[in-house]
Enzyme design. Structure first.
Site, short mmCIF file in Angstrom:
data_model
loop_
_atom_site.label_atom_id
_atom_site.label_comp_id
_atom_site.label_asym_id
_atom_site.label_seq_id
_atom_site.Cartn_x
_atom_site.Cartn_y
_atom_site.Cartn_z
N ASP A 20 12.06 5.84 4.07
CA ASP A 20 12.49 6.96 3.22
C ASP A 20 13.80 7.58 3.67
O ASP A 20 14.03 8.78 3.51
CB ASP A 20 11.39 8.05 3.16
N LYS A 23 17.48 4.33 1.66
CA LYS A 23 17.99 2.94 1.59
C LYS A 23 18.24 2.51 0.15
O LYS A 23 19.17 1.76 -0.13
CB LYS A 23 17.00 1.96 2.22
N GLY A 47 9.19 2.23 -1.70
CA GLY A 47 9.56 3.05 -2.85
C GLY A 47 11.03 3.37 -2.74
O GLY A 47 11.42 4.15 -1.88
N HIS A 48 11.85 2.72 -3.53
CA HIS A 48 13.29 2.96 -3.46
C HIS A 48 13.74 3.72 -4.69
O HIS A 48 13.61 3.25 -5.81
CB HIS A 48 14.03 1.62 -3.33
N GLN A 230 10.76 -0.01 4.20
CA GLN A 230 10.21 0.80 5.30
C GLN A 230 11.33 1.08 6.32
O GLN A 230 12.46 1.25 5.92
CB GLN A 230 9.01 0.12 5.96
P1 IMP Z 1 1.16 0.02 4.62
O1 IMP Z 1 2.53 -0.54 4.68
O2 IMP Z 1 0.70 0.39 3.22
O3 IMP Z 1 0.16 -0.85 5.32
O4 IMP Z 1 1.15 1.42 5.42
C1 IMP Z 1 1.35 1.48 6.82
C2 IMP Z 1 2.18 2.70 7.21
O5 IMP Z 1 3.50 2.53 6.74
C3 IMP Z 1 1.68 4.01 6.60
O6 IMP Z 1 1.93 5.06 7.52
C4 IMP Z 1 2.57 4.19 5.39
O7 IMP Z 1 2.69 5.55 5.01
C5 IMP Z 1 3.87 3.63 5.92
N1 IMP Z 1 4.76 3.12 4.86
C6 IMP Z 1 4.63 1.97 4.17
N2 IMP Z 1 5.63 1.83 3.30
C7 IMP Z 1 6.44 2.88 3.44
C8 IMP Z 1 7.68 3.28 2.84
O8 IMP Z 1 8.26 2.62 1.98
N3 IMP Z 1 8.20 4.46 3.29
C9 IMP Z 1 7.60 5.22 4.25
N4 IMP Z 1 6.46 4.89 4.84
C10 IMP Z 1 5.87 3.72 4.45
#
Ligand code: IMP
Length: 440
Positions: A20, A23, A47-48, A230
């Site tokens: 977040d 990017k 989420g972009h 991420q």
């Molecule tokens: P997962 O990727 O759904 O398995 O989540 C694992 C961790 O990564 C959690 O803490 C999510 O909130 C975090 N996470 C996954 N994708 C994003 C993103 O795009 N932005 C911020 N945090 C993320």
């Protein structure tokens, strides 16, 4: 516009914090000069957000160049593809006037199925208070299957015989595991297989050998942008494990997640938010639990694009950013959301941690230690706000028109990290960006 200097065809855009960082905006901005935009890891957990005029787009799996008509957008083998969700996202974007003609999907990407999403929820419930706070999109279970050699790949859902054989092996195991975890009941094997084959048919026109495509493009000096999802601190190997995502978000993930050699990546731009946020559970040394944390949440609009969850907010942590510079081999920084800090009197920046009376300059591996880390802060003076709606005008006037203390803040970041600031972002829109790359 050259994206990485006239003779450098490729650039990676990587998050230096917990995701977040902005990017999506930076990738979209740089994508103007790119022939290809390539995702190499992650799935619909990302989420972009991209803002064009009054239109806001929240992209999850589609690469950020999808809104540019002449760009090829590649979903690499290191990504995990949820066919159902991808088709929905494609339709939403198509309905808003952006065709999918530039989309390509690797035949080697692993597929997220219904049982991955069910398992994601069931495993989180099982962890109880120690839950990771995943996005619930099936990411962890899908990557687990890939590593355990029980994955289903894009090429498999295009081949009925192969998929049936795989399902015969995998389905009974998943059904049992879900039962043990008190998860929901899985639909019949035949129905699940049929759904995957149907979606496979719809996606088939976009499926390619992405490694061949990208290597060919690089060979012909096309401009290629690798888009991280991420962030560094969510990287499966180097992040705050186990409170991480299940893929390699760092630069190294590009080689395996696309199928290219390391020397093919010319520039690595690290996106750094001017403060820090994190969504989900896990340690966060500079987190603010007071009104200032709430102020950053509201002023920065810090709600997740994918899950809508409120992000935890805190001061800029340069221990984290320095760590990201090292892990990613950053050649430049893009500092975003500086405008959110406008009108704060004093800014704090963490430069080290104190743990049990000892100073730590490097990010520790042990979560147990990290939980007790107290940030050692430097303080810098804040700067005045500019009038509402003035960001575009300020950006247009260029770097020197930024408040002096904001420039000092940026100089400070560059000095501590030993990486130059190449892009400054003071708002959501393309026009609220100051590009310093051509002044070096
Ligand atoms: P997962 O990727 O759904 O398995 O989540 C694992 C961790 O990564 C959690 O803490 C999510 O909130 C975090 N996470 C996954 N994708 C994003 C993103 O795009 N932005 C911020 N945090 C993320």
């Amino acid at each position: 516009m050259a994206i990485a200097g006239e003779h450098l065809p490729s650039i990676a855009v990587i998050g230096t914090q917990w995701g977040d960082e902005g990017k999506g905006k930076i990738t979209d901005y740089i994508a103007e000069g790119a022939d290809l935009v390539v995702r190499y890891q992650g799935g619909t957990n990302a989420g972009h957000t991209i803002k064009i005029g009054n239109d806001v787009f929240g992209l999850h799996l589609l690469p950020s160049g999808i809104l540019r008509s002449n760009t090829i957008n590649v979903i690499g083998n290191g990504c995990v593809v949820d066919p159902e969700e991808l088709l929905k996202e494609m339709k939403q974007i198509e309905d808003r006037g952006y065709p999918m003609k530039g989309l390509r999907i690797s035949d080697r990407a692993n597929i997220i199925t219904k049982y991955h999403k069910m398992l994601d929820g069931a495993e989180e419930r099982q962890r109880g208070a120690k839950g990771v706070g995943t996005t619930g999109r099936g990411i962890g279970p899908c990557y687990s299957d890939k590593i355990a050699r029980s994955g289903i790949r894009m090429c498999d859902i295009l081949d009925e015989q192969v998929l049936n054989e795989k399902m015969d092996l995998i389905y009974p195991v998943k059904e049992k595991v879900l039962e043990v975890l008190n998860g929901p009941k899985l639909e019949a094997k035949e129905q699940l297989t049929k759904g995957l084959l149907e979606n496979g048919k719809r996606l088939e026109p976009y499926v390619v050998d992405a490694s061949v495509l990208v290597n060919d493009a690089l060979k012909h000096n096309k401009k290629v942008l690798f888009e991280g999802a991420q962030g560094t601190m969510l990287d499966i190997d180097h992040g705050t494990y186990p409170y991480v995502t299940s893929s390699n978000c760092i630069t190294g993930g590009i080689c395996t997640g696309v199928g290219i050699g390391p020397k093919k990546i010319n520039e690595v731009l690290g996106v750094t938010k001017a403060y820090t946020t994190r969504v989900g559970a896990g340690p966060f040394p500079t987190e603010l639990h007071d009104d200032l944390g709430k102020y950053l949440l509201t002023k920065g609009g810090e709600w997740g694009t994918t899950t809508g969850r409120a992000r935890r907010c805190g001061w800029l942590d340069l221990v984290v950013v320095k760590y990201a510079c090292r892990l990613n081999g950053l050649t430049g920084l893009a500092v975003t959301k500086l405008d959110v800090l406008n009108s704060l009197k004093t800014l704090k920046v963490a430069i080290a941690y104190e743990i049990d009376g000892k100073r730590f300059d490097e990010f520790p591996a042990s979560l147990h230690k990290l939980e007790r880390a107290k940030p050692i802060y430097d303080e810098l003076p804040g700067w005045e706000d500019w009038a509402e709606g003035e960001s575009k005008a300020v950006a247009k006037k260029g770097y020197q028109s930024l408040p002096k203390n904001m420039r000092d803040y940026l100089d400070y970041i560059a000095k501590v990290t030993e990486v130059e600031v190449k892009i400054v972002s003071i708002g959501k829109e393309r026009e609220e960006t100051i590009d310093l790359r051509h002044h070096a």
